[in-house]
Design a protein around this motif. Sequence first.
Motif, PDB file in Angstrom:
ATOM      1  N   UNK A   1       0.838  -1.184   0.000  1.00  0.00           N
ATOM      2  CA  UNK A   1       0.000   0.000   0.000  1.00  0.00           C
ATOM      3  C   UNK A   1       0.880   1.243   0.000  1.00  0.00           C
ATOM      4  N   UNK A   2       0.547   2.173  -0.855  1.00  0.00           N
ATOM      5  CA  UNK A   2       1.347   3.385  -0.993  1.00  0.00           C
ATOM      6  C   UNK A   2       0.995   4.384   0.106  1.00  0.00           C
ATOM      7  N   UNK A   3       2.027   5.013   0.643  1.00  0.00           N
ATOM      8  CA  UNK A   3       1.834   6.070   1.633  1.00  0.00           C
ATOM      9  C   UNK A   3       2.604   7.313   1.209  1.00  0.00           C
ATOM     10  N   UNK A   4       2.002   8.458   1.430  1.00  0.00           N
ATOM     11  CA  UNK A   4       2.661   9.736   1.208  1.00  0.00           C
ATOM     12  C   UNK A   4       2.737  10.456   2.547  1.00  0.00           C
ATOM     13  N   UNK A   5       3.919  10.914   2.902  1.00  0.00           N
ATOM     14  CA  UNK A   5       4.108  11.581   4.185  1.00  0.00           C
ATOM     15  C   UNK A   5       4.753  12.939   3.937  1.00  0.00           C
ATOM     16  N   UNK A   6       4.024  13.990   4.342  1.00  0.00           N
ATOM     17  CA  UNK A   6       4.533  15.347   4.192  1.00  0.00           C
ATOM     18  C   UNK A   6       5.269  15.777   5.451  1.00  0.00           C
ATOM     19  N   UNK A   7       6.189  16.701   5.285  1.00  0.00           N
ATOM     20  CA  UNK A   7       6.879  17.306   6.418  1.00  0.00           C
ATOM     21  C   UNK A   7       7.333  18.708   6.017  1.00  0.00           C
ATOM     22  N   UNK A   8       7.680  19.506   7.020  1.00  0.00           N
ATOM     23  CA  UNK A   8       8.242  20.816   6.753  1.00  0.00           C
ATOM     24  C   UNK A   8       7.313  21.991   7.002  1.00  0.00           C
ATOM     25  N   UNK A   9       6.074  21.721   7.355  1.00  0.00           N
ATOM     26  CA  UNK A   9       5.164  22.811   7.640  1.00  0.00           C
ATOM     27  C   UNK A   9       5.505  23.485   8.959  1.00  0.00           C
ATOM     28  N   UNK A  10       4.809  24.594   9.234  1.00  0.00           N
ATOM     29  CA  UNK A  10       5.044  25.296  10.480  1.00  0.00           C
ATOM     30  C   UNK A  10       4.553  26.720  10.423  1.00  0.00           C
ATOM     31  N   UNK A  11       4.996  27.491  11.406  1.00  0.00           N
ATOM     32  CA  UNK A  11       4.631  28.899  11.522  1.00  0.00           C
ATOM     33  C   UNK A  11       5.790  29.754  11.019  1.00  0.00           C
ATOM     34  N   UNK A  12       5.483  30.690  10.143  1.00  0.00           N
ATOM     35  CA  UNK A  12       6.513  31.565   9.587  1.00  0.00           C
ATOM     36  C   UNK A  12       5.954  32.958   9.451  1.00  0.00           C
ATOM     37  N   UNK A  13       6.817  33.947   9.570  1.00  0.00           N
ATOM     38  CA  UNK A  13       6.386  35.328   9.420  1.00  0.00           C
ATOM     39  C   UNK A  13       6.222  35.683   7.940  1.00  0.00           C
ATOM     40  N   UNK A  14       5.377  36.650   7.650  1.00  0.00           N
ATOM     41  CA  UNK A  14       5.249  37.102   6.254  1.00  0.00           C
ATOM     42  C   UNK A  14       6.612  37.480   5.678  1.00  0.00           C
ATOM     43  N   UNK A  15       6.816  37.063   4.445  1.00  0.00           N
ATOM     44  CA  UNK A  15       8.104  37.285   3.792  1.00  0.00           C
ATOM     45  C   UNK A  15       9.089  36.168   3.999  1.00  0.00           C
ATOM     46  N   UNK A  16       8.760  35.237   4.896  1.00  0.00           N
ATOM     47  CA  UNK A  16       9.666  34.134   5.184  1.00  0.00           C
ATOM     48  C   UNK A  16       9.547  32.998   4.189  1.00  0.00           C
ATOM     49  N   UNK A  17      10.292  31.935   4.466  1.00  0.00           N
ATOM     50  CA  UNK A  17      10.354  30.785   3.573  1.00  0.00           C
ATOM     51  C   UNK A  17      10.145  29.490   4.344  1.00  0.00           C
ATOM     52  N   UNK A  18       9.623  28.515   3.648  1.00  0.00           N
ATOM     53  CA  UNK A  18       9.501  27.154   4.154  1.00  0.00           C
ATOM     54  C   UNK A  18       9.746  26.201   3.002  1.00  0.00           C
ATOM     55  N   UNK A  19      10.218  25.006   3.328  1.00  0.00           N
ATOM     56  CA  UNK A  19      10.380  23.967   2.326  1.00  0.00           C
ATOM     57  C   UNK A  19       9.613  22.740   2.776  1.00  0.00           C
ATOM     58  N   UNK A  20       8.622  22.368   1.989  1.00  0.00           N
ATOM     59  CA  UNK A  20       7.851  21.167   2.269  1.00  0.00           C
ATOM     60  C   UNK A  20       8.465  19.976   1.545  1.00  0.00           C
TER      61      UNK A  20
END
Length: 123
Positions: free
Chosen positions: A1-20
């Motif tokens: 069975x296939x599973x997809x697992x996301x990571x990298x979310x969170x709280x960031x200020x406007x103008x900031x960056x995140x990588x999922x």
Amino acid sequence: QVQLVESGGGLVQPGGSLRLSCAISGSFFSINAMGWYRQAPGKQRELVATDTTGGSTNYADSVKGRFTISRDNAENMVYLQMNSLKPEDTAVYYCYADLTYQARSYYYTDVSWGLGTQVTVSS
């Protein structure tokens, strides 16, 4: 069975960056496309970015120039680099994968989803 697992979310200020990141595990024949959708409170799920195995990418107009989708085919991973984040980017981000499976004498496709990761852009 296939599973997809996301990571990298969170709280960031406007103008900031995140990588999922999104990792696919399980058995399948091939990947047709991978990408990201998002759903903000009270709104419908919307496409953010998609990357096909043929090499084409597609972005929502609202994220063009700010978000970049990329894939690691050897590791069955897909990433979403999000820069210049805005409060309106706040949502749960879902990874998806359009996969081909091989049965005994035929092939078929199906789409699998991750459970989502929360991205909150706020000061």
